[in-house]
Design a protein around this motif. Structure first.
Motif, PDB file in Angstrom:
ATOM      1  N   LYS A 112      35.148  42.407  43.319  1.00  0.00           N
ATOM      2  CA  LYS A 112      34.610  43.376  42.359  1.00  0.00           C
ATOM      3  C   LYS A 112      35.061  44.795  42.704  1.00  0.00           C
ATOM      4  N   GLU A 113      35.563  45.472  41.685  1.00  0.00           N
ATOM      5  CA  GLU A 113      36.011  46.870  41.776  1.00  0.00           C
ATOM      6  C   GLU A 113      37.167  47.069  42.750  1.00  0.00           C
ATOM      7  N   ALA A 114      37.930  46.027  43.035  1.00  0.00           N
ATOM      8  CA  ALA A 114      39.159  46.183  43.811  1.00  0.00           C
ATOM      9  C   ALA A 114      40.276  46.657  42.889  1.00  0.00           C
ATOM     10  N   GLY A 115      41.295  47.254  43.474  1.00  0.00           N
ATOM     11  CA  GLY A 115      42.499  47.559  42.702  1.00  0.00           C
ATOM     12  C   GLY A 115      42.440  48.815  41.877  1.00  0.00           C
ATOM     13  N   ARG A 116      41.680  49.786  42.302  1.00  0.00           N
ATOM     14  CA  ARG A 116      41.579  51.036  41.540  1.00  0.00           C
ATOM     15  C   ARG A 116      42.963  51.649  41.317  1.00  0.00           C
ATOM     16  N   GLY A 117      43.254  51.990  40.068  1.00  0.00           N
ATOM     17  CA  GLY A 117      44.500  52.670  39.735  1.00  0.00           C
ATOM     18  C   GLY A 117      45.701  51.767  39.526  1.00  0.00           C
ATOM     19  N   LEU A 118      45.540  50.457  39.725  1.00  0.00           N
ATOM     20  CA  LEU A 118      46.670  49.545  39.564  1.00  0.00           C
ATOM     21  C   LEU A 118      46.872  49.195  38.092  1.00  0.00           C
ATOM     22  N   SER A 119      48.090  48.843  37.748  1.00  0.00           N
ATOM     23  CA  SER A 119      48.392  48.407  36.390  1.00  0.00           C
ATOM     24  C   SER A 119      47.894  46.988  36.179  1.00  0.00           C
ATOM     25  N   LEU A 120      47.955  46.535  34.924  1.00  0.00           N
ATOM     26  CA  LEU A 120      47.522  45.175  34.617  1.00  0.00           C
ATOM     27  C   LEU A 120      48.301  44.157  35.422  1.00  0.00           C
ATOM     28  N   ASP A 121      49.636  44.276  35.456  1.00  0.00           N
ATOM     29  CA  ASP A 121      50.438  43.317  36.205  1.00  0.00           C
ATOM     30  C   ASP A 121      50.107  43.364  37.694  1.00  0.00           C
ATOM     31  N   GLU A 122      49.919  44.554  38.222  1.00  0.00           N
ATOM     32  CA  GLU A 122      49.586  44.672  39.639  1.00  0.00           C
ATOM     33  C   GLU A 122      48.223  44.071  39.942  1.00  0.00           C
ATOM     34  N   LEU A 123      47.330  44.126  38.986  1.00  0.00           N
ATOM     35  CA  LEU A 123      45.990  43.587  39.184  1.00  0.00           C
ATOM     36  C   LEU A 123      45.935  42.071  39.079  1.00  0.00           C
ATOM     37  N   VAL A 124      46.481  41.515  37.981  1.00  0.00           N
ATOM     38  CA  VAL A 124      46.152  40.117  37.655  1.00  0.00           C
ATOM     39  C   VAL A 124      47.339  39.218  37.355  1.00  0.00           C
ATOM     40  N   ALA A 125      48.566  39.722  37.324  1.00  0.00           N
ATOM     41  CA  ALA A 125      49.692  38.865  36.945  1.00  0.00           C
ATOM     42  C   ALA A 125      49.929  37.793  38.006  1.00  0.00           C
ATOM     43  N   PRO A 126      50.058  36.514  37.587  1.00  0.00           N
ATOM     44  CA  PRO A 126      50.380  35.475  38.560  1.00  0.00           C
ATOM     45  C   PRO A 126      51.866  35.538  38.933  1.00  0.00           C
ATOM     46  N   PRO A 127      52.236  35.174  40.168  1.00  0.00           N
ATOM     47  CA  PRO A 127      51.353  34.676  41.228  1.00  0.00           C
ATOM     48  C   PRO A 127      50.944  35.736  42.251  1.00  0.00           C
ATOM     49  N   ASP A 128      51.471  36.961  42.125  1.00  0.00           N
ATOM     50  CA  ASP A 128      51.300  37.925  43.209  1.00  0.00           C
ATOM     51  C   ASP A 128      50.487  39.152  42.854  1.00  0.00           C
ATOM     52  N   GLY A 129      49.810  39.139  41.690  1.00  0.00           N
ATOM     53  CA  GLY A 129      48.876  40.223  41.401  1.00  0.00           C
ATOM     54  C   GLY A 129      47.770  40.247  42.437  1.00  0.00           C
ATOM     55  N   LEU A 130      47.107  41.399  42.561  1.00  0.00           N
ATOM     56  CA  LEU A 130      46.096  41.572  43.610  1.00  0.00           C
ATOM     57  C   LEU A 130      45.055  40.467  43.604  1.00  0.00           C
ATOM     58  N   LYS A 131      44.551  40.109  42.419  1.00  0.00           N
ATOM     59  CA  LYS A 131      43.490  39.094  42.392  1.00  0.00           C
ATOM     60  C   LYS A 131      43.974  37.774  42.952  1.00  0.00           C
ATOM     61  N   HIS A 132      45.209  37.397  42.659  1.00  0.00           N
ATOM     62  CA  HIS A 132      45.720  36.120  43.147  1.00  0.00           C
ATOM     63  C   HIS A 132      45.917  36.152  44.665  1.00  0.00           C
ATOM     64  N   ARG A 133      46.350  37.268  45.187  1.00  0.00           N
ATOM     65  CA  ARG A 133      46.473  37.393  46.642  1.00  0.00           C
ATOM     66  C   ARG A 133      45.104  37.309  47.312  1.00  0.00           C
ATOM     67  N   LEU A 134      44.122  37.998  46.731  1.00  0.00           N
ATOM     68  CA  LEU A 134      42.779  37.962  47.318  1.00  0.00           C
ATOM     69  C   LEU A 134      42.160  36.573  47.217  1.00  0.00           C
ATOM     70  N   LEU A 135      42.400  35.895  46.108  1.00  0.00           N
ATOM     71  CA  LEU A 135      41.870  34.531  45.970  1.00  0.00           C
ATOM     72  C   LEU A 135      42.466  33.609  47.028  1.00  0.00           C
ATOM     73  N   ARG A 136      43.755  33.756  47.304  1.00  0.00           N
ATOM     74  CA  ARG A 136      44.384  32.908  48.322  1.00  0.00           C
ATOM     75  C   ARG A 136      43.834  33.197  49.712  1.00  0.00           C
ATOM     76  N   GLU A 137      43.400  34.438  49.937  1.00  0.00           N
ATOM     77  CA  GLU A 137      42.905  34.832  51.264  1.00  0.00           C
ATOM     78  C   GLU A 137      41.432  34.502  51.477  1.00  0.00           C
ATOM     79  N   THR A 138      40.752  34.066  50.427  1.00  0.00           N
ATOM     80  CA  THR A 138      39.296  33.858  50.491  1.00  0.00           C
ATOM     81  C   THR A 138      38.986  32.375  50.643  1.00  0.00           C
ATOM     82  N   SER A 139      38.035  32.053  51.490  1.00  0.00           N
ATOM     83  CA  SER A 139      37.680  30.649  51.711  1.00  0.00           C
ATOM     84  C   SER A 139      36.997  30.069  50.484  1.00  0.00           C
TER      85      SER A 139
END
Length: 337
Positions: free
Chosen positions: A58-85
């Motif tokens: 929640k509220e991660a990625g301030r100032g990032l573009s849409l692709d930087e935030l959520v684009a698969p496979p290397d957007g921020l959310k996908h990286r964080l999901l891979r790092e989370t148990s």
């Protein structure tokens, strides 16, 4: 069971004073009668587009573009999901689902990352809760078979033709993101013959003409679109062409509150409060194949009861506008799911 007050009935939410009689989980009767209750009774919400897995960021990625935030496979959310148990993801999703349930959401349509394992994790997160979910697996055909259908990221990301064929053969729901960044992926999305589209911020007039001819519903997510700086969905224009539903999109970006989404949509666009409430209830239910989203005899009883005498709602002259533009979590008196 009975609930009393001002009841917002039917597709137009006609307010009547009376009671709703519920038996065996269905609305048995809607009775006009005098009542001392100041409560407002309306359909519980259907959140037509969610990414609940993002609850870990929640509220991660301030100032990032849409692709930087959520684009698969290397957007921020996908990286964080891979790092989370898996355990952390389940716990975070469960908290978001509890919040949705407590704020009157009966069901969500979830685009579920992580293949079969992601679908199974969502099931564990929802276990024992009353909020329902139509889960659309992503990434693999196996995830589609393990869930209620397939949620495609967008026609520019991959060739989804084979997955669309498999989903159709399985008689399951197929949704696809389209027109979020620009109009370039809309024709490809339409060629997939989806059951519904998500976003359509940048669809051209020609593309909307095709949407109308093919009677394809659209789920709009205005808060998310503003946060990711792709622009505001032209809600009034889209509504001229097809049925619209409302979703809160990524929990990473916005809370999964339909109150907040309705207020934002209503104040952003030139559409009626009744239209916005339909977007938040029965329209989403119909896209998802759910037998509720409306206060009508014979439907499943999924109801939201608001305290019409709360400090926030007392004195409201128009109950539908009050629900859509003013009500919030603090006004919730009871959720019947």
């Amino acid at each position: 069971m009975q609930v009393e007050g001002t009841i917002l009935t039917g597709r137009d939410f006609d307010p009547i004073e009376g009671r709703v009689v519920v038996e065996d989980g269905r609305i048995e009767a809607i009775e006009r009668t005098a009542t001392d209750s100041s409560d407002i009774v309306c359909p519980a919400f259907v959140n037509a587009h969610t990414h609940i897995g993002d609850s870990i960021a929640k509220e991660a990625g301030r100032g990032l573009s849409l692709d930087e935030l959520v684009a698969p496979p290397d957007g921020l959310k996908h990286r964080l999901l891979r790092e989370t148990s898996a355990e952390e993801k389940v716990a975070a999703m469960r908290r978001s689902l509890r919040f949705m349930e407590s704020t009157g959401t009966a069901a969500c349509v979830e685009f579920r990352e992580g293949g079969v394992a992601g679908v199974e994790a969502f099931g564990r997160a929802r276990d024992g809760l009353d909020v329902e979910a139509v889960v659309l697996g992503r990434e693999t055909e196996a995830a589609m078979h393990a869930s209620d259908g397939f949620g495609a990221s967008g026609a520019r990301d991959s060739d989804f033709a084979e997955l669309r064929r498999a989903t159709r053969e399985a008689d399951k729901l197929f949704g696809v993101h389209a027109g979020e960044r620009d109009s370039h992926d809309v024709d490809g999305a339409l060629d997939l013959d989806p059951d519904f589209l998500v976003h359509m911020v940048h669809a051209t007039d020609e593309q909307l003409g095709r949407v109308a001819r093919e009677e394809l519903p659209i789920v709009v997510c205005p808060r998310s679109n503003l946060v990711t700086k792709v622009g505001a969905p032209p809600i009034a224009k889209l509504a001229e062409h097809t049925t619209l539903a409302l979703g809160t999109d990524n929990v990473m970006l916005d809370s999964p509150s339909m109150f907040r989404e309705m207020e934002f949509a209503a104040k952003l666009s030139d559409v009626s409060a009744e239209a916005v409430l339909r977007m938040a209830t029965v329209n989403g239910a119909e896209i998802a194949g759910l037998d509720y989203g409306i206060v009508e005899e014979g439907t499943r009883a999924k109801l939201l009861v608001l305290d019409g005498d709360s400090d926030n709602l007392a004195g409201a002259r128009d109950p539908v506008r009050a629900v859509v533009r003013r009500a919030g979590q603090a006004d919730v008196k009871r959720v019947v799911l």
